[in-house]
Every structure is written in C-alpha cells, then in structure tokens.
Design a protein around this motif. Structure first.
Motif, PDB file in Angstrom:
ATOM      1  N   ARG A   5       5.873  14.055  -1.028  1.00  0.00           N
ATOM      2  CA  ARG A   5       4.604  14.138  -1.820  1.00  0.00           C
ATOM      3  C   ARG A   5       5.127  12.795  -2.731  1.00  0.00           C
ATOM      4  N   CYS A   6       4.027  12.281  -3.152  1.00  0.00           N
ATOM      5  CA  CYS A   6       4.134  11.342  -4.345  1.00  0.00           C
ATOM      6  C   CYS A   6       4.034  11.970  -5.437  1.00  0.00           C
ATOM      7  N   VAL A   7       4.888  11.736  -6.700  1.00  0.00           N
ATOM      8  CA  VAL A   7       5.011  12.429  -7.751  1.00  0.00           C
ATOM      9  C   VAL A   7       3.919  12.044  -8.683  1.00  0.00           C
ATOM     10  N   VAL A   8       3.413  10.694  -8.549  1.00  0.00           N
ATOM     11  CA  VAL A   8       2.505  10.089  -9.249  1.00  0.00           C
ATOM     12  C   VAL A   8       0.836  10.442  -9.137  1.00  0.00           C
ATOM     13  N   CYS A   9       0.797  10.594  -7.680  1.00  0.00           N
ATOM     14  CA  CYS A   9      -0.912  11.001  -7.329  1.00  0.00           C
ATOM     15  C   CYS A   9      -0.848  12.010  -6.698  1.00  0.00           C
ATOM     16  N   GLY A  10       0.125  12.651  -6.025  1.00  0.00           N
ATOM     17  CA  GLY A  10       0.209  13.693  -5.233  1.00  0.00           C
ATOM     18  C   GLY A  10      -0.322  13.408  -3.621  1.00  0.00           C
ATOM     19  N   TYR A  11      -0.150  12.426  -3.301  1.00  0.00           N
ATOM     20  CA  TYR A  11      -0.491  11.901  -1.937  1.00  0.00           C
ATOM     21  C   TYR A  11       0.776  12.472  -0.999  1.00  0.00           C
ATOM     22  N   ILE A  12       0.532  12.911  -0.080  1.00  0.00           N
ATOM     23  CA  ILE A  12       1.453  13.465   0.915  1.00  0.00           C
ATOM     24  C   ILE A  12       1.735  12.508   2.057  1.00  0.00           C
ATOM     25  N   GLY A  38       5.179   1.440   0.054  1.00  0.00           N
ATOM     26  CA  GLY A  38       5.025   2.279  -0.979  1.00  0.00           C
ATOM     27  C   GLY A  38       3.725   3.257  -0.977  1.00  0.00           C
ATOM     28  N   CYS A  39       3.447   3.965  -1.779  1.00  0.00           N
ATOM     29  CA  CYS A  39       2.333   4.961  -1.647  1.00  0.00           C
ATOM     30  C   CYS A  39       1.070   4.179  -1.326  1.00  0.00           C
ATOM     31  N   PRO A  40       0.371   4.638  -0.574  1.00  0.00           N
ATOM     32  CA  PRO A  40      -0.968   3.916   0.020  1.00  0.00           C
ATOM     33  C   PRO A  40      -2.116   4.211  -1.184  1.00  0.00           C
ATOM     34  N   GLU A  41      -1.794   5.339  -1.911  1.00  0.00           N
ATOM     35  CA  GLU A  41      -2.897   5.578  -2.869  1.00  0.00           C
ATOM     36  C   GLU A  41      -2.655   4.791  -4.182  1.00  0.00           C
ATOM     37  N   CYS A  42      -1.473   4.994  -4.667  1.00  0.00           N
ATOM     38  CA  CYS A  42      -1.249   4.363  -5.837  1.00  0.00           C
ATOM     39  C   CYS A  42      -0.080   3.278  -6.075  1.00  0.00           C
ATOM     40  N   GLY A  43       0.443   3.052  -4.758  1.00  0.00           N
ATOM     41  CA  GLY A  43       1.663   1.886  -4.656  1.00  0.00           C
ATOM     42  C   GLY A  43       2.886   2.310  -5.414  1.00  0.00           C
ATOM     43  N   ALA A  44       3.145   3.658  -5.563  1.00  0.00           N
ATOM     44  CA  ALA A  44       4.469   3.916  -5.948  1.00  0.00           C
ATOM     45  C   ALA A  44       5.389   3.831  -5.193  1.00  0.00           C
ATOM     46  N   GLU A  45       6.687   3.406  -5.401  1.00  0.00           N
ATOM     47  CA  GLU A  45       7.863   3.226  -4.688  1.00  0.00           C
ATOM     48  C   GLU A  45       8.142   4.564  -4.042  1.00  0.00           C
TER      49      GLU A  45
END
Ligand SMILES: [Zn+2]
Length: 61
Positions: A5-12, A38-45
């Motif tokens: 899970r992306c801690v930034v936006c919650g993307y799984i 990276g996260c496809p939603e917010c680009g987080a590493e």
C-alpha cells in the motif's frame, strides 16, 4: 501474494493484477518491480510503500 500500500495516497499494488498502465504484467511481485517504478496514482517511490497483509482490512476501493 502480498499486496503493498502506498502510504501517501492509499493505492494498493496487487501482484495478481500488476500495473498494466506502467507495463507491469500480472504476477510480478512488489519486490520484483523495477526501481524506476512508482505509485501510478501519486508517483511515490517504492520506499513509500508498506506491506498490506490480508489480515488488515483497509476496505475495498
Ligand atoms: Zn500513491
């Protein structure tokens, strides 16, 4: 397979689905993702993802 899970936006990231929009085929484990991914939603590493065990219920989006 373990979801992450992306801690930034919650993307799984679900390895059973992969990330088709980024060219990641189904069945690719999170650990196998390229460092450039990276996260496809917010680009987080990848470092900003945490494992999301099946026991934790964050709800279904
Ligand atoms: Zn994100």
């Amino acid at each position: 397979m373990e979801k992450w899970r992306c801690v930034v936006c919650g993307y799984i990231y679900n390895p059973e689905i992969g990330d088709p929009e980024s060219g990641i085929a189904p069945g690719v484990l999170f650990e196998e993702l390229p460092d450039s991914w990276g996260c496809p939603e917010c680009g987080a590493e990848k470092e900003l993802f945490e494992i999301c065990s099946e026991d934790d219920d964050y709800g279904i989006y």
